[in-house]
Design a protein around this motif. Structure first.
Motif, PDB file in Angstrom:
ATOM      1  N   GLN A  51     -50.223 -20.374 -23.053  1.00 40.97           N
ATOM      2  CA  GLN A  51     -49.020 -20.645 -22.252  1.00 40.97           C
ATOM      3  C   GLN A  51     -48.843 -19.651 -21.107  1.00 40.97           C
ATOM      4  O   GLN A  51     -48.089 -19.905 -20.179  1.00 40.97           O
ATOM      5  N   CYS A  91     -40.308 -26.494 -26.312  1.00 41.44           N
ATOM      6  CA  CYS A  91     -41.434 -25.618 -25.972  1.00 41.44           C
ATOM      7  C   CYS A  91     -41.153 -24.977 -24.618  1.00 41.44           C
ATOM      8  O   CYS A  91     -40.669 -25.664 -23.712  1.00 41.44           O
ATOM      9  N   LEU A  92     -41.445 -23.682 -24.498  1.00 34.15           N
ATOM     10  CA  LEU A  92     -41.179 -22.994 -23.231  1.00 34.15           C
ATOM     11  C   LEU A  92     -42.001 -23.583 -22.087  1.00 34.15           C
ATOM     12  O   LEU A  92     -41.653 -23.399 -20.920  1.00 34.15           O
ATOM     13  N   HIS A 133     -46.379 -25.025 -34.640  1.00 34.78           N
ATOM     14  CA  HIS A 133     -46.299 -25.336 -33.208  1.00 34.78           C
ATOM     15  C   HIS A 133     -47.190 -24.380 -32.403  1.00 34.78           C
ATOM     16  O   HIS A 133     -47.953 -24.813 -31.538  1.00 34.78           O
ATOM     17  N   GLU A 134     -47.088 -23.072 -32.709  1.00 32.77           N
ATOM     18  CA  GLU A 134     -47.861 -22.094 -31.935  1.00 32.77           C
ATOM     19  C   GLU A 134     -49.360 -22.210 -32.229  1.00 32.77           C
ATOM     20  O   GLU A 134     -50.180 -22.091 -31.320  1.00 32.77           O
ATOM     21  N   HIS A 137     -50.940 -24.886 -30.196  1.00 37.96           N
ATOM     22  CA  HIS A 137     -51.225 -24.509 -28.802  1.00 37.96           C
ATOM     23  C   HIS A 137     -52.652 -23.956 -28.666  1.00 37.96           C
ATOM     24  O   HIS A 137     -53.297 -24.156 -27.642  1.00 37.96           O
TER      25      HIS A 137
HETATM   26 NI    NI Z   1     -44.809 -24.416 -27.291  1.00 38.88          NI
END
Ligand code: NI
Length: 157
Positions: A51, A91-92, A133-134, A137
């Motif tokens: 990210q 999510c950022l 979730h992480e 990624h």
């Molecule tokens: Ni995310």
């Protein structure tokens, strides 16, 4: 420490598989420090290295209310899951969006810390959701691909 730019939307780095970390050195520690600062600054509960444009298997998570339970996980793996929970997820990398995602209710993550020592962390509810979730990624998978109608929306069909 420095705040890094969070990649959003269609940025290619969000859809690539990240490589394992091999060196536990200043460069990694700088990345971890910056990722934590970036996550707290953005008021998120997790951030993965891709990210911020770094295709390495590194995540930071803090799901605590008082923001004092920082988890730094390097080369993390989900080694156990149990149950099911449905809930809204964000999510950022997709600001101002949310979607309904069903995840395991419990997850156990095995990872290395910043010194290369193995540890395991068990999470329930929000923490389990954040760990899953992480880790997604790191395989180039974003939560939006998992979004389904909420139970209420499904009833209307
Ligand atoms: Ni995310």
């Amino acid at each position: 420490m420095a705040i890094r730019k969070i990649q959003t939307g269609d940025a290619a780095c969000l859809y690539k598989v990240s490589k394992p970390v091999k060196g536990f050195d200043e460069k990694l520690w700088q990345l971890l420090d910056d990722m934590a600062e970036t996550m707290y600054d953005a008021d998120g509960c997790g951030l993965a290295a891709p990210q911020v444009g770094i295709l390495r298997r590194v995540v930071v998570i803090d799901c605590s209310e008082d923001r004092n339970d920082l988890i730094e996980a390097i080369n993390p793996e989900i080694i156990y899951t149990e149950g099911e929970q449905g809930g809204m997820e964000g999510c950022l990398s997709f600001p101002d969006e949310q979607g309904y995602v069903v995840r395991p209710r419990v997850a156990v993550m095995r990872a290395l810390d910043r010194n290369g020592e193995v540890f395991e962390r068990r999470g329930e509810g929000l923490l389990a959701r954040a760990m899953l979730h992480e880790c997604d990624h790191l395989d180039g998978r974003v939560y939006k691909t998992l979004v389904i109608p909420t139970p209420d929306e499904a009833k209307e069909d």
